[in-house]
Write a protein that holds these residues in place. Structure first.
Motif, PDB file in Angstrom:
ATOM      1  N   ASP A 159       0.880  -0.992   0.172  1.00 47.04           N
ATOM      2  CA  ASP A 159       0.078  -0.116  -0.095  1.00 47.04           C
ATOM      3  C   ASP A 159       0.706   1.250  -0.137  1.00 47.04           C
ATOM      4  O   ASP A 159       0.319   2.411  -0.357  1.00 47.04           O
ATOM      5  CB  ASP A 159      -0.699   0.052   1.124  1.00 47.04           C
ATOM      6  CG  ASP A 159      -0.202  -0.090   2.483  1.00 47.04           C
ATOM      7  OD1 ASP A 159       0.714  -0.838   2.549  1.00 47.04           O
ATOM      8  OD2 ASP A 159      -0.469   0.541   3.396  1.00 47.04           O
ATOM      9  N   TYR A 173      -5.512   0.524  -7.908  1.00 45.68           N
ATOM     10  CA  TYR A 173      -6.388   0.654  -9.128  1.00 45.68           C
ATOM     11  C   TYR A 173      -6.804  -0.753  -9.551  1.00 45.68           C
ATOM     12  O   TYR A 173      -5.712  -1.808  -9.439  1.00 45.68           O
ATOM     13  CB  TYR A 173      -5.763   1.651 -10.028  1.00 45.68           C
ATOM     14  CG  TYR A 173      -5.600   3.070  -9.604  1.00 45.68           C
ATOM     15  CD1 TYR A 173      -6.526   3.914 -10.032  1.00 45.68           C
ATOM     16  CD2 TYR A 173      -4.813   3.448  -8.821  1.00 45.68           C
ATOM     17  CE1 TYR A 173      -6.570   5.353  -9.680  1.00 45.68           C
ATOM     18  CE2 TYR A 173      -4.599   4.784  -8.269  1.00 45.68           C
ATOM     19  CZ  TYR A 173      -5.515   5.760  -8.832  1.00 45.68           C
ATOM     20  OH  TYR A 173      -5.208   7.001  -8.420  1.00 45.68           O
ATOM     21  N   GLY A 228      -5.346   0.630  -1.661  1.00 44.01           N
ATOM     22  CA  GLY A 228      -5.006   1.878  -2.233  1.00 44.01           C
ATOM     23  C   GLY A 228      -4.681   1.560  -3.872  1.00 44.01           C
ATOM     24  O   GLY A 228      -4.277   2.491  -4.545  1.00 44.01           O
ATOM     25  N   GLY A 266       1.467   1.452  -3.461  1.00 47.27           N
ATOM     26  CA  GLY A 266       0.497   1.503  -4.345  1.00 47.27           C
ATOM     27  C   GLY A 266       0.639   0.996  -5.670  1.00 47.27           C
ATOM     28  O   GLY A 266       1.703   0.364  -6.098  1.00 47.27           O
ATOM     29  N   ARG A 279     -11.034   4.706  -9.390  1.00 47.11           N
ATOM     30  CA  ARG A 279     -10.240   3.586  -9.089  1.00 47.11           C
ATOM     31  C   ARG A 279      -9.857   2.703 -10.414  1.00 47.11           C
ATOM     32  O   ARG A 279      -9.223   1.675 -10.170  1.00 47.11           O
ATOM     33  CB  ARG A 279     -10.868   2.627  -8.162  1.00 47.11           C
ATOM     34  CG  ARG A 279     -10.933   3.407  -6.895  1.00 47.11           C
ATOM     35  CD  ARG A 279      -9.624   3.265  -6.060  1.00 47.11           C
ATOM     36  NE  ARG A 279      -8.946   4.353  -5.669  1.00 47.11           N
ATOM     37  CZ  ARG A 279      -7.657   4.599  -5.443  1.00 47.11           C
ATOM     38  NH1 ARG A 279      -6.954   3.395  -4.986  1.00 47.11           N
ATOM     39  NH2 ARG A 279      -7.154   5.480  -5.192  1.00 47.11           N
ATOM     40  N   MET A 337      -8.599  -2.543  -3.718  1.00 51.05           N
ATOM     41  CA  MET A 337      -8.812  -0.886  -3.739  1.00 51.05           C
ATOM     42  C   MET A 337      -8.557  -0.628  -2.131  1.00 51.05           C
ATOM     43  O   MET A 337      -8.022   0.745  -1.873  1.00 51.05           O
ATOM     44  CB  MET A 337     -10.081  -0.885  -4.018  1.00 51.05           C
ATOM     45  CG  MET A 337     -10.364  -0.698  -5.515  1.00 51.05           C
ATOM     46  SD  MET A 337     -11.884  -0.321  -6.347  1.00 51.05           S
ATOM     47  CE  MET A 337     -13.015  -1.392  -5.880  1.00 51.05           C
ATOM     48  N   ASP A 338      -8.829  -1.278  -1.222  1.00 49.26           N
ATOM     49  CA  ASP A 338      -8.555  -1.046   0.252  1.00 49.26           C
ATOM     50  C   ASP A 338      -7.086  -0.812   0.540  1.00 49.26           C
ATOM     51  O   ASP A 338      -6.701  -0.055   1.550  1.00 49.26           O
ATOM     52  CB  ASP A 338      -9.111  -1.963   1.279  1.00 49.26           C
ATOM     53  CG  ASP A 338     -10.698  -2.012   1.282  1.00 49.26           C
ATOM     54  OD1 ASP A 338     -11.081  -1.045   0.774  1.00 49.26           O
ATOM     55  OD2 ASP A 338     -11.127  -2.975   1.506  1.00 49.26           O
ATOM     56  N   ASN A 344      -6.746   9.080 -13.754  1.00 46.92           N
ATOM     57  CA  ASN A 344      -6.048   7.980 -12.848  1.00 46.92           C
ATOM     58  C   ASN A 344      -4.745   7.480 -13.370  1.00 46.92           C
ATOM     59  O   ASN A 344      -3.833   7.330 -12.485  1.00 46.92           O
ATOM     60  CB  ASN A 344      -7.148   6.710 -12.878  1.00 46.92           C
ATOM     61  CG  ASN A 344      -8.423   7.181 -12.490  1.00 46.92           C
ATOM     62  OD1 ASN A 344      -8.744   8.093 -11.853  1.00 46.92           O
ATOM     63  ND2 ASN A 344      -9.472   6.171 -12.655  1.00 46.92           N
TER      64      ASN A 344
END
Ligand SMILES: [Zn+2]
Ligand SMILES: [Zn+2]
Length: 255
Positions: A145, A170, A168, A148, A196, A165-166, A246
């Motif tokens: 994380d 995509y 961080g 990421g 995301r 996604m939790d 993104n």
């Protein structure tokens, strides 16, 4: 404007037609592509593509399916990543579909990539197939994380998407989402929030409908975006805009 977040432009079937493929990108408003490294032996070719073309970027890493190849350590990856055109570490991850014995060397190699990503602060490009539990476990254990990254060519469940996604991460959708039988994945493409989401071709593989079965290329990423727009009942321009934003945020590219 569309961005292909994952292609293998250095593979022979694409690089031999490079001029034609770059022209097709322009024709389809695919302004940028990220060329993904799969082994250190061919990494110089990937980097050369990114150096030669302003709108191409590159990653450095060794794919989990490549067993008998030059094995990277953290220092080596960190050193090779030290170039402004290298914007990511990978592709890395776990693939128990092609390596059903779930080998330790894959997990060791994945840990090395996560550590290099933490050190360089460059995001991870993660490949996971038939190995989502271990993939998420290692991501948590190694602190993925912090840099990421992206779960590329996503084919897992909504729960796996949520867990990534939790952390961080995509979620990137490929041409698979356009396939008629990919019902569960189409649901995931409705579920993942637009902020995301990334899109990709993973070319030369996995050409989207209407080119299914043909050699894929970055210009075709437009069809992935069109299909997602249709699934969500929104304009393709919105998908293009949001996924491009993104991409720039994740890979820290001021295009
Ligand atoms: Zn992959
Ligand atoms: Zn790939």
């Amino acid at each position: 404007m569309f961005i292909d977040s994952h292609c293998h432009l250095d593979f022979p079937e694409l690089v031999e037609r490079k001029d034609e493929i770059l022209a097709k990108m322009a024709e389809n408003q695919v302004d940028t592509a990220l060329c993904i490294s799969v082994k250190l032996e061919t990494f110089p070719n990937v980097l050369a593509l990114a150096k030669a073309h302003a709108h191409l970027y590159a990653s450095v890493g060794v794919h989990p399916d490549n067993e008998d190849v030059d094995e990277p350590d953290v220092a080596r990856l960190v050193e090779l990543a030290n170039d402004p055109k290298i914007v990511a570490i990978g592709e890395t991850g776990l693939d128990y579909y092609w390596h059903k014995d779930a080998p330790e060397w894959q997990r060791d190699r994945f840990r090395v990539h996560i550590r290099a990503a933490r050190e360089t602060r460059k995001p991870l490009v993660v490949h996971t197939r038939s190995a989502s539990d271990d993939t998420l476990r290692l991501m948590r254990e190694e602190g993925a994380d912090v840099p990421g990254g992206v779960m590329h060519c996503f084919t897992e469940s909504q729960e796996v998407a949520r867990a990534a996604m939790d952390l961080g991460f995509y979620i990137s959708f490929s041409g698979i989402v356009t396939f008629k039988n990919a019902k569960e994945l189409k649901e995931v493409a409705r579920y993942v929030p637009l902020d995301r989401m990334l899109i990709e071709t993973d070319s030369p593989y996995l050409a989207p409908v209407p080119f299914r079965g043909k050699t894929n290329e970055p210009g075709f990423v437009k069809h992935v975006a069109e299909h997602i727009a249709e699934l969500r009942g929104i304009d393709v321009e919105t998908v293009a805009e949001r996924t491009s934003e993104n991409f720039k945020t994740l890979f820290r590219i001021g295009l």
